[in-house]
Design a protein around this motif. Structure first.
Motif, short mmCIF file in Angstrom:
data_model
loop_
_atom_site.label_atom_id
_atom_site.label_comp_id
_atom_site.label_asym_id
_atom_site.label_seq_id
_atom_site.Cartn_x
_atom_site.Cartn_y
_atom_site.Cartn_z
N ALA A 59 18.69 56.61 0.37
CA ALA A 59 19.59 57.55 1.06
C ALA A 59 19.01 57.95 2.41
N LYS A 60 19.90 58.12 3.39
CA LYS A 60 19.50 58.50 4.74
C LYS A 60 20.19 59.79 5.14
N PHE A 61 19.42 60.68 5.80
CA PHE A 61 19.96 61.97 6.26
C PHE A 61 20.20 61.92 7.76
N SER A 62 21.39 62.31 8.19
CA SER A 62 21.75 62.36 9.62
C SER A 62 22.12 63.78 9.98
N ALA A 63 21.37 64.37 10.93
CA ALA A 63 21.61 65.77 11.31
C ALA A 63 22.92 65.90 12.08
N LEU A 64 23.58 67.02 11.89
CA LEU A 64 24.82 67.33 12.59
C LEU A 64 24.55 68.34 13.69
N GLN A 65 25.22 68.19 14.81
CA GLN A 65 25.12 69.13 15.91
C GLN A 65 26.23 70.16 15.80
N PHE A 66 26.11 71.25 16.58
CA PHE A 66 27.18 72.24 16.61
C PHE A 66 28.46 71.60 17.11
N SER A 67 29.55 71.83 16.41
CA SER A 67 30.84 71.29 16.82
C SER A 67 31.55 72.28 17.72
N ILE A 107 24.43 62.74 4.25
CA ILE A 107 23.57 61.82 3.51
C ILE A 107 24.40 60.58 3.17
N SER A 108 23.90 59.43 3.50
CA SER A 108 24.61 58.18 3.24
C SER A 108 23.73 57.25 2.42
N VAL A 109 24.36 56.48 1.55
CA VAL A 109 23.65 55.49 0.72
C VAL A 109 24.42 54.18 0.80
N GLU A 110 23.70 53.08 0.57
CA GLU A 110 24.33 51.77 0.63
C GLU A 110 25.07 51.43 -0.66
N ASP A 111 24.51 51.83 -1.77
CA ASP A 111 25.11 51.49 -3.06
C ASP A 111 25.71 52.74 -3.70
N LYS A 112 26.59 52.52 -4.63
CA LYS A 112 27.19 53.61 -5.37
C LYS A 112 26.16 54.23 -6.30
N LEU A 113 26.14 55.57 -6.36
CA LEU A 113 25.20 56.30 -7.21
C LEU A 113 25.85 56.65 -8.52
N ASP A 114 25.05 56.62 -9.59
CA ASP A 114 25.58 57.09 -10.86
C ASP A 114 25.57 58.62 -10.87
N GLN A 115 26.19 59.21 -11.86
CA GLN A 115 26.35 60.66 -11.90
C GLN A 115 25.01 61.37 -11.98
N ALA A 116 24.06 60.80 -12.69
CA ALA A 116 22.75 61.43 -12.82
C ALA A 116 22.05 61.50 -11.46
N ALA A 117 22.15 60.43 -10.67
CA ALA A 117 21.53 60.42 -9.34
C ALA A 117 22.23 61.42 -8.42
N VAL A 118 23.55 61.52 -8.52
CA VAL A 118 24.31 62.47 -7.71
C VAL A 118 23.89 63.90 -8.05
N SER A 174 16.55 78.15 2.67
CA SER A 174 17.02 77.30 3.76
C SER A 174 15.85 76.80 4.59
N GLY A 175 15.88 75.53 4.92
CA GLY A 175 14.81 74.94 5.71
C GLY A 175 13.78 74.21 4.86
N GLY A 176 14.04 74.07 3.55
CA GLY A 176 13.10 73.39 2.67
C GLY A 176 13.19 71.88 2.80
N THR A 177 12.44 71.18 1.95
CA THR A 177 12.38 69.72 2.00
C THR A 177 13.26 69.13 0.91
N MET A 178 14.12 68.18 1.31
CA MET A 178 14.98 67.49 0.36
C MET A 178 14.30 66.22 -0.13
N VAL A 179 14.55 65.90 -1.36
CA VAL A 179 14.05 64.66 -1.94
C VAL A 179 15.22 63.71 -2.12
N LEU A 180 15.21 62.59 -1.40
CA LEU A 180 16.29 61.62 -1.46
C LEU A 180 15.81 60.37 -2.19
N GLU A 181 16.74 59.64 -2.76
CA GLU A 181 16.38 58.44 -3.52
C GLU A 181 17.40 57.34 -3.26
N ASN A 182 17.10 56.15 -3.77
CA ASN A 182 17.99 54.99 -3.64
C ASN A 182 18.30 54.66 -2.19
#
Length: 334
Positions: free
Chosen positions: A249-257, A212-223, A239-247
């Protein structure tokens, strides 16, 4: 016994004696997991291997034969021993159950014993003994085995060979057996360690499925809010539920390493490593990655001739040695 526990650094649990704890410490493996005949069954490969071999021996019919004058053979159904080995060794155990249980004990402990009850020179009952209750030593002068039984209260007594039936896996020592679970404890321990690691990984949702990446710094409450959302969406049974992101934030899936793939390959390697100890073809353990119809059929035939047949020979000769009385059973064989 306190000094023993201090030396070995052992923690005594409820119901464990200091001697049992020392034996467990001696079974410690390089993976840091203690492996005993009982804990080895926690490995699916060991459990499957023991079941495959014990059921292969238990499902085959066991007959007693009589040799005729012209060399022909017929089933000696009128012999008292026939009913015991073919149907019921004792009133509460079938022949298949007895052989499967004895075989499982041999595979895990290296040997299995049964008490032989006799009356008027004939065998009238065969009862399996609990593992580790009978120990074997060697007479210093004659080289013959000496058997001692330990009761629940700790008392021991010597048992004549005529009162025991014994099947064992032979090793370099002429008297003591070869324990597969003891000799292969490092391979089994590594398999158990990997199973435990994988279980803990999925139980806690420890492996990140993405970043998860964000452009601006998050305060502790947002974290904290985002961390809780991720935990609820991925931990354990959620596992497999829905995440709620704010500010933004973008989610990037990871592949098997490559590390993930190497872990899976190592787990497959441990299956082959343990199967090699018990001499079980991989396709019988449902490891079908390299199996074809032709090589599976060939390995099945080799399993019968090179693995099962030697065990049947051990059983046949042990039964003849311990149950047949040469003076009273002339012409009777298994």
């Amino acid at each position: 016994m306190n000094f023993i526990k201090r030396i070995f650094g052992l923690e005594k649990r409820d119901g464990w004696s200091a001697l049992e704890a020392i034996m467990l410490a001696g079974a410690q493996t390089s993976a840091g997991i203690a492996v005993s005949p009982e804990t080895a069954l926690r490995s699916p490969v060991v459990l499957a291997s023991v079941r495959i071999l014990s059921e292969a021996v238990g499902q085959l019919p066991l007959h007693l034969y009589r040799r005729g004058a012209d060399g022909a053979k017929e089933r000696a159904k009128d012999h008292p021993l026939y009913h015991l080995v073919h149907d019921l060794p004792n009133p509460w155990t079938t022949s298949a159950e007895w052989r499967e249980s004895m075989m499982a004990a041999v595979l895990l402990h290296g040997e299995a014993f049964a008490h032989v009850g006799r009356g008027r020179g004939q065998v009238i009952e065969i009862v399996q003994a609990k593992p580790r209750t009978i120990t074997t030593d060697q007479d210093a002068f004659t080289g013959e085995p000496v058997f001692k039984a330990t009761a629940g209260d700790g008392r021991t007594r010597e048992i004549p060979r005529e009162e025991l039936f014994r099947v064992r896996l032979t090793g370099p020592h002429p008297i003591h057996p070869l324990s597969l679970t003891h000799e292969a404890r490092d391979a089994i321990g590594l398999s158990l360690a990997m199973d435990g690691y994988a279980g803990r990984l999925f139980a806690k949702g420890a492996r990140p499925s993405g970043t998860i990446s964000v452009e601006d710094k998050l305060d502790q409450a947002a974290v904290d809010r985002m961390r809780e959302s991720i935990r609820l969406a991925n931990a354990g049974g959620e596992s497999g539920g829905t995440m709620v992101l704010e500010n933004g934030a973008k989610f990037s899936a990871l592949q098997f390493s490559s590390v993930d793939l190497q872990f899976l390959e190592l787990r497959r390697h441990q299956i082959a490593e343990i199967a090699r100890v018990f001499r079980i073809p991989l396709h019988l353990l449902q490891e079908l990655e390299r199996a074809t119809h032709n090589n599976a059929e060939s390995m099945g035939q080799q399993f019968l001739s090179l693995v099962v047949l030697p065990w049947l020979t051990r059983w046949t000769q042990a039964l003849a040695r311990d149950l047949l009385n040469p003076g009273r059973t002339a012409g009777i064989f298994l």
